[in-house]
Design a protein around this motif. Structure first.
Motif, PDB file in Angstrom:
ATOM      1  N   PHE A 150       4.710  -1.005  -4.170  1.00 22.89           N
ATOM      2  CA  PHE A 150       4.922  -2.417  -4.447  1.00 22.89           C
ATOM      3  C   PHE A 150       5.168  -3.177  -3.153  1.00 22.89           C
ATOM      4  CE2 PHE A 150       6.387   0.030  -8.128  1.00 22.89           C
ATOM      5  CZ  PHE A 150       5.515  -0.468  -9.087  1.00 22.89           C
ATOM      6  N   LYS A 151       4.948  -4.474  -3.216  1.00 21.73           N
ATOM      7  CA  LYS A 151       5.076  -5.317  -2.028  1.00 21.73           C
ATOM      8  C   LYS A 151       6.310  -6.204  -2.129  1.00 21.73           C
ATOM      9  CE  LYS A 151       0.105  -5.570  -1.019  1.00 21.73           C
ATOM     10  NZ  LYS A 151      -0.300  -4.512  -1.945  1.00 21.73           N
ATOM     11  N   HIS A 152       6.845  -6.551  -0.969  1.00 19.37           N
ATOM     12  CA  HIS A 152       7.890  -7.559  -0.936  1.00 19.37           C
ATOM     13  C   HIS A 152       7.305  -8.858  -1.493  1.00 19.37           C
ATOM     14  CE1 HIS A 152      10.822  -5.362   1.594  1.00 19.37           C
ATOM     15  NE2 HIS A 152       9.751  -4.790   2.113  1.00 19.37           N
ATOM     16  N   THR A 153       8.065  -9.528  -2.322  1.00 22.05           N
ATOM     17  CA  THR A 153       7.562 -10.750  -2.966  1.00 22.05           C
ATOM     18  C   THR A 153       8.115 -12.012  -2.325  1.00 22.05           C
ATOM     19  OG1 THR A 153       9.347 -10.680  -4.606  1.00 22.05           O
ATOM     20  CG2 THR A 153       7.276  -9.571  -5.171  1.00 22.05           C
ATOM     21  N   LYS A 154       9.146 -11.869  -1.500  1.00 24.66           N
ATOM     22  CA  LYS A 154       9.770 -13.046  -0.893  1.00 24.66           C
ATOM     23  C   LYS A 154      10.129 -12.762   0.561  1.00 24.66           C
ATOM     24  CE  LYS A 154      12.167 -14.143  -5.267  1.00 24.66           C
ATOM     25  NZ  LYS A 154      12.048 -12.809  -5.901  1.00 24.66           N
ATOM     26  N   GLY A 155      10.415 -13.837   1.299  1.00 28.78           N
ATOM     27  CA  GLY A 155      10.929 -13.705   2.653  1.00 28.78           C
ATOM     28  C   GLY A 155       9.875 -13.354   3.677  1.00 28.78           C
ATOM     29  N   THR A 176      17.916  -6.877  -6.374  1.00 31.83           N
ATOM     30  CA  THR A 176      16.978  -7.156  -7.462  1.00 31.83           C
ATOM     31  C   THR A 176      15.654  -6.428  -7.235  1.00 31.83           C
ATOM     32  OG1 THR A 176      18.004  -9.322  -7.826  1.00 31.83           O
ATOM     33  CG2 THR A 176      15.817  -8.980  -8.758  1.00 31.83           C
ATOM     34  N   GLN A 177      15.221  -6.343  -5.987  1.00 24.82           N
ATOM     35  CA  GLN A 177      14.004  -5.589  -5.673  1.00 24.82           C
ATOM     36  C   GLN A 177      14.152  -4.136  -6.106  1.00 24.82           C
ATOM     37  OE1 GLN A 177      13.117  -3.724  -1.673  1.00 24.82           O
ATOM     38  NE2 GLN A 177      11.834  -5.548  -1.506  1.00 24.82           N
ATOM     39  N   SER A 178      15.305  -3.543  -5.822  1.00 28.51           N
ATOM     40  CA  SER A 178      15.553  -2.153  -6.202  1.00 28.51           C
ATOM     41  C   SER A 178      15.567  -1.993  -7.713  1.00 28.51           C
ATOM     42  CB  SER A 178      16.891  -1.678  -5.614  1.00 28.51           C
ATOM     43  OG  SER A 178      16.885  -1.736  -4.207  1.00 28.51           O
ATOM     44  N   ASN A 205       7.461  -8.284 -12.759  1.00 28.08           N
ATOM     45  CA  ASN A 205       6.126  -8.803 -13.048  1.00 28.08           C
ATOM     46  C   ASN A 205       5.355  -9.082 -11.763  1.00 28.08           C
ATOM     47  OD1 ASN A 205       4.149  -9.682 -14.967  1.00 28.08           O
ATOM     48  ND2 ASN A 205       4.638 -11.798 -14.441  1.00 28.08           N
ATOM     49  N   ALA A 206       6.029  -9.682 -10.785  1.00 30.82           N
ATOM     50  CA  ALA A 206       5.362  -9.996  -9.512  1.00 30.82           C
ATOM     51  C   ALA A 206       4.992  -8.712  -8.775  1.00 30.82           C
ATOM     52  CB  ALA A 206       6.282 -10.864  -8.653  1.00 30.82           C
ATOM     53  N   GLN A 207       5.870  -7.729  -8.815  1.00 26.98           N
ATOM     54  CA  GLN A 207       5.587  -6.464  -8.136  1.00 26.98           C
ATOM     55  C   GLN A 207       4.382  -5.756  -8.739  1.00 26.98           C
ATOM     56  OE1 GLN A 207       9.004  -3.899  -7.898  1.00 26.98           O
ATOM     57  NE2 GLN A 207      10.146  -5.257  -6.543  1.00 26.98           N
ATOM     58  N   ILE A 208       4.340  -5.669 -10.065  1.00 30.62           N
ATOM     59  CA  ILE A 208       3.240  -4.923 -10.676  1.00 30.62           C
ATOM     60  C   ILE A 208       1.923  -5.692 -10.562  1.00 30.62           C
ATOM     61  CG2 ILE A 208       4.781  -3.692 -12.222  1.00 30.62           C
ATOM     62  CD1 ILE A 208       3.889  -5.437 -14.495  1.00 30.62           C
ATOM     63  N   GLU A 209       1.970  -7.014 -10.560  1.00 31.90           N
ATOM     64  CA  GLU A 209       0.747  -7.797 -10.373  1.00 31.90           C
ATOM     65  C   GLU A 209       0.143  -7.557  -8.984  1.00 31.90           C
ATOM     66  OE1 GLU A 209       1.684 -11.875 -11.129  1.00 31.90           O
ATOM     67  OE2 GLU A 209       1.227 -11.730 -13.271  1.00 31.90           O
ATOM     68  N   SER A 265       0.349  -4.711  -7.266  1.00 27.77           N
ATOM     69  CA  SER A 265       0.215  -3.281  -6.992  1.00 27.77           C
ATOM     70  C   SER A 265      -1.180  -2.769  -7.341  1.00 27.77           C
ATOM     71  CB  SER A 265       1.264  -2.497  -7.791  1.00 27.77           C
ATOM     72  OG  SER A 265       1.033  -1.108  -7.686  1.00 27.77           O
ATOM     73  N   ASP A 266      -1.860  -2.210  -6.366  1.00 30.75           N
ATOM     74  CA  ASP A 266      -3.173  -1.597  -6.620  1.00 30.75           C
ATOM     75  C   ASP A 266      -3.060  -0.447  -7.606  1.00 30.75           C
ATOM     76  OD1 ASP A 266      -4.317  -3.381  -4.871  1.00 30.75           O
ATOM     77  OD2 ASP A 266      -4.464  -1.962  -3.201  1.00 30.75           O
ATOM     78  N   LEU A 267      -1.948   0.298  -7.531  1.00 29.08           N
ATOM     79  CA  LEU A 267      -1.761   1.467  -8.394  1.00 29.08           C
ATOM     80  C   LEU A 267      -1.849   1.102  -9.867  1.00 29.08           C
ATOM     81  CD1 LEU A 267      -0.946   4.533  -8.443  1.00 29.08           C
ATOM     82  CD2 LEU A 267       1.421   3.744  -8.638  1.00 29.08           C
ATOM     83  N   LEU A 268      -1.360  -0.103 -10.220  1.00 28.49           N
ATOM     84  CA  LEU A 268      -1.310  -0.504 -11.618  1.00 28.49           C
ATOM     85  C   LEU A 268      -2.424  -1.463 -12.022  1.00 28.49           C
ATOM     86  CD1 LEU A 268       2.552  -0.966 -11.972  1.00 28.49           C
ATOM     87  CD2 LEU A 268       1.164   0.933 -12.805  1.00 28.49           C
ATOM     88  N   ASN A 269      -3.297  -1.790 -11.085  1.00 24.52           N
ATOM     89  CA  ASN A 269      -4.366  -2.751 -11.390  1.00 24.52           C
ATOM     90  C   ASN A 269      -5.776  -2.253 -11.094  1.00 24.52           C
ATOM     91  OD1 ASN A 269      -3.057  -5.538 -12.157  1.00 24.52           O
ATOM     92  ND2 ASN A 269      -1.800  -4.708 -10.499  1.00 24.52           N
TER      93      ASN A 269
END
Length: 232
Positions: A57-62, A109-111, A148-152, A154-158
């Motif tokens: 998963f990717k960092h979604t913020k910052g 929250t990321q964890s 939701n943002a993490q899984i969207e 993620s190549d693994l889940l898409n």
């Protein structure tokens, strides 16, 4: 994890007393694992499997937004303990309750988000139920939106095809029919019909009572290795 624990005990990493105790406990447990008086073993592959999941998963913020998560040593220590320790005979996880109290902006929250998606999509439990508990729907949805943002992203889940669907405020893993949904105080007071595999309680200091915790915990009896994660 052993190196991290030794660095904490030697003062190379600044730590509070409870973290020092946790590191000492881990080192003691490694020394006695599998013995008659301590029927648990550390399954390195199980620990690595969850930590690998985090990296998908990717960092979604910052400033790191868009970059894949590289677990911090404290994340490796905490979640390595949670997912690595199992009973030597049953292979069932040792820890079913996690409490993490830490300052703001430490990727809490990321964890939590990676735990929620793992318990629903990667653990292997059929029809797993993951509930994110809060006193208000808006608060519960903060972690849900992070998942939701993490899984969207993620190549693994898409790729090559999407392995989940989102509808009516619920994320569903298509293969296992598992769900991830926010649960606020006004959404259900009794827990009737709940069968949680995982309960996530974010910002626990903001809860005036233990009601949400109690609702989730009361429904976990049918699961062989449920997980409650509380962060504040």
């Amino acid at each position: 994890m052993i190196d991290y624990s030794n660095d904490v005990l030697q003062g190379k990493i600044v730590a509070c007393q409870k973290l020092i105790w946790a590191c000492q406990r881990f080192l003691n447990d490694v020394e006695r694992e599998g013995k008659e008086e301590f029927p648990y073993v550390f399954d390195e592959e199980k620990a690595r499997r969850f930590l690998f999941w985090m990296t998908q998963f990717k960092h979604t913020k910052g400033p790191l937004a868009g970059e894949n998560i590289d677990p911090d040593p404290i994340q490796i220590f905490i979640f390595g303990n949670v997912y690595g320790w199992v009973h030597k005979d049953t292979d069932i996880r040792r820890f079913t309750t996690v409490y993490w109290q830490v300052g703001r902006k430490n990727a809490k929250t990321q964890s939590l988000a990676t735990v929620g998606s793992y318990e629903a999509m990667a653990l292997g439990e059929s029809m797993s139920e993951v509930y994110i508990g809060a006193t208000k729907k808006e608060q519960a949805k903060i972690c849900w939106k992070e998942i939701n943002a993490q899984i969207e992203g993620s190549d693994l889940l898409n790729k090559p095809s999407k392995k989940y669907k989102v509808a009516y405020g619920t994320i569903e893993h298509i293969k296992t029919k598992s769900i991830i949904t926010p649960l606020a105080k006004d959404a259900g007071k009794t827990g009737d019909g709940f069968n949680p595999q995982c309960g996530i309680i974010d910002e626990y200091h903001a809860h005036p009572t233990s009601e949400i915790y109690d609702v989730i915990e009361s429904g976990m009896g049918a699961r062989s290795q449920p997980l409650m994660v509380i962060i504040t």
